[in-house]
Design an enzyme around this catalytic site. Sequence first.
Site, mmCIF file in Angstrom:
data_model
loop_
_atom_site.group_PDB
_atom_site.id
_atom_site.type_symbol
_atom_site.label_atom_id
_atom_site.label_comp_id
_atom_site.label_asym_id
_atom_site.label_seq_id
_atom_site.Cartn_x
_atom_site.Cartn_y
_atom_site.Cartn_z
ATOM 1 N N SER A 170 -1.085 -4.794 0.019
ATOM 2 C CA SER A 170 -1.355 -5.024 -1.396
ATOM 3 C C SER A 170 -0.991 -3.795 -2.215
ATOM 4 O O SER A 170 -0.950 -2.672 -1.697
ATOM 5 C CB SER A 170 -2.851 -5.327 -1.573
ATOM 6 O OG SER A 170 -3.234 -5.268 -2.924
ATOM 7 N N TYR A 183 -11.914 -2.375 -0.189
ATOM 8 C CA TYR A 183 -10.688 -3.137 0.077
ATOM 9 C C TYR A 183 -9.465 -2.235 -0.009
ATOM 10 O O TYR A 183 -8.585 -2.249 0.859
ATOM 11 C CB TYR A 183 -10.587 -4.281 -0.931
ATOM 12 C CG TYR A 183 -9.288 -5.056 -0.892
ATOM 13 C CD1 TYR A 183 -9.084 -6.060 0.053
ATOM 14 C CD2 TYR A 183 -8.268 -4.789 -1.805
ATOM 15 C CE1 TYR A 183 -7.896 -6.773 0.088
ATOM 16 C CE2 TYR A 183 -7.076 -5.493 -1.775
ATOM 17 C CZ TYR A 183 -6.897 -6.490 -0.829
ATOM 18 O OH TYR A 183 -5.705 -7.186 -0.793
ATOM 19 N N ALA A 185 -9.265 0.941 0.355
ATOM 20 C CA ALA A 185 -9.253 1.893 1.477
ATOM 21 C C ALA A 185 -8.604 1.280 2.707
ATOM 22 O O ALA A 185 -7.820 1.937 3.404
ATOM 23 C CB ALA A 185 -10.673 2.341 1.788
ATOM 24 N N ILE A 218 -1.521 -13.012 -6.578
ATOM 25 C CA ILE A 218 -0.955 -14.281 -6.092
ATOM 26 C C ILE A 218 -1.975 -15.394 -6.314
ATOM 27 O O ILE A 218 -3.182 -15.184 -6.185
ATOM 28 C CB ILE A 218 -0.594 -14.169 -4.583
ATOM 29 C CG1 ILE A 218 0.198 -12.890 -4.296
ATOM 30 C CG2 ILE A 218 0.178 -15.408 -4.148
ATOM 31 C CD1 ILE A 218 1.509 -12.760 -5.022
#
Length: 293
Positions: A170, A183, A185, A218
């Site tokens: 991401s 998240y 990390a 997305i």
Amino acid sequence: MGWLVKIFLPLLGAALAFYFYSESESFNEEMLRGKRVIVTGASSGIGEQMAYHLARMEAHLLLTARTEAKLQKVVERCLELGAASARYISGSMDNRTLPQELVREAENSWGGLDMLILNHIGRSGFSYFSGDVERVRNLMEINFVSYVALATAALPMLKESEGSIVVVSSMAGRIGGPFTAPYSATKFALDGFFSSLRQEFIIDKINVSITVCILGYINTESAVRAVSPIITDTPAPKEECALEILRGGALRRREVHYPRRAVSSMLLLVRNLAPEFVESVIRNSYHVENVRR
């Protein structure tokens, strides 16, 4: 000298972006026909769409996710679409025996493996960091350690087939934003580990490609549910995203950036040149009043 760097680096970024996404790289669905592929996180979202694309390409599929009922339906649909074979193993990636179980199934069913697509994530959302360190440990286990475990377990077969590892990551693993600290990390960890591993493969002349996919917003159900109250933006289609990931893996690219309008080499270069400016833009794009504490 500083002004030269500021001019040169963006130009270099544009040149690299053109190189990586040049139309001279042609993707043919025949590249994946008959390939033996594991897809994690395959019961919904991007993973489900990758499974359907691969099925149309007549690949052999081994799918995994937490929810067995959803996996059964995805496997049935894959067989209808023309998959050479399709099976599933349900389970959570915080179960440390699951990676070995998946690899054994691939070896017993196919005698090898051509592509490992690591796509699963633990449940996360947008919120202030609460100080829950145990939650960070659990998310790291699912989003990072299990990726390493699966890649390690699958590597002997991938070496034999000169196959590919595809890591779905991401933009949160390249630019840290607010409200996603645990998240983010895990995604930074993925980038560090697999980028380092790729270099070791090159040194040891191991012909296994590693493609890291840097994704933006997305339109998966989970992403829209978490993000839509906080960020005013239009999500990119998961079907096209899934195909871009497969294209990148088949072409053995180092990275896939999708959607390109939001995830670009230029943005990453600007982040390095003017981090405070980029972080300010990110913060100002959020509806902070909708973020739970």
